[in-house]
Scaffold this motif. Sequence first.
Motif, PDB file in Angstrom:
ATOM      1  N   THR A 106      36.005 -99.423 -34.173  1.00 10.09           N
ATOM      2  CA  THR A 106      36.813 -98.495 -34.019  1.00 10.09           C
ATOM      3  C   THR A 106      36.305 -97.096 -34.531  1.00 10.09           C
ATOM      4  O   THR A 106      35.635 -97.225 -35.597  1.00 10.09           O
ATOM      5  N   ASP A 116      39.987-102.015 -19.498  1.00  9.09           N
ATOM      6  CA  ASP A 116      41.247-102.089 -20.638  1.00  9.09           C
ATOM      7  C   ASP A 116      41.208-103.506 -21.247  1.00  9.09           C
ATOM      8  O   ASP A 116      40.496-104.308 -20.793  1.00  9.09           O
ATOM      9  N   GLY A 117      42.268-103.503 -21.963  1.00 16.77           N
ATOM     10  CA  GLY A 117      42.064-104.837 -22.933  1.00 16.77           C
ATOM     11  C   GLY A 117      42.693-106.080 -22.070  1.00 16.77           C
ATOM     12  O   GLY A 117      42.166-107.206 -22.250  1.00 16.77           O
ATOM     13  N   ASP A 168      45.374-104.115 -26.985  1.00 13.36           N
ATOM     14  CA  ASP A 168      44.583-103.479 -28.050  1.00 13.36           C
ATOM     15  C   ASP A 168      43.754-104.669 -28.592  1.00 13.36           C
ATOM     16  O   ASP A 168      43.583-106.017 -28.105  1.00 13.36           O
ATOM     17  N   ILE A 208      39.334-101.482 -31.028  1.00 10.91           N
ATOM     18  CA  ILE A 208      40.635-101.832 -31.554  1.00 10.91           C
ATOM     19  C   ILE A 208      41.559-100.895 -30.478  1.00 10.91           C
ATOM     20  O   ILE A 208      42.749-101.543 -30.197  1.00 10.91           O
ATOM     21  N   ARG A 209      41.469 -99.844 -30.418  1.00  7.93           N
ATOM     22  CA  ARG A 209      42.208 -99.095 -29.719  1.00  7.93           C
ATOM     23  C   ARG A 209      41.789 -98.918 -27.833  1.00  7.93           C
ATOM     24  O   ARG A 209      40.970 -98.330 -27.505  1.00  7.93           O
TER      25      ARG A 209
END
Length: 79
Positions: free
Chosen positions: A68, A21-22, A47, A41-42
Amino acid sequence: TILSLFRKILGQDFEVETAADGAQAIALAIHGDFDVVVSDIRMPGADGFELLREVKRARPEIEVVLMTAFGTIDKAVEA
């Protein structure tokens, strides 16, 4: 799937780390030894734009590539 693909393709010639995850990606990038960060980006947690800001704030020498499947001109300009 993309994480596995990156590891398989790039891992033959480069050391590759992946993050789920980010938030984990930000921690790895800031505290690790990296030349390039490639990020969607997502992502959950943080993000790609937050990752870009945090990495450039803490480690401006690291290049960041954002990608993305949901691109718009506005998001490209923002990046």
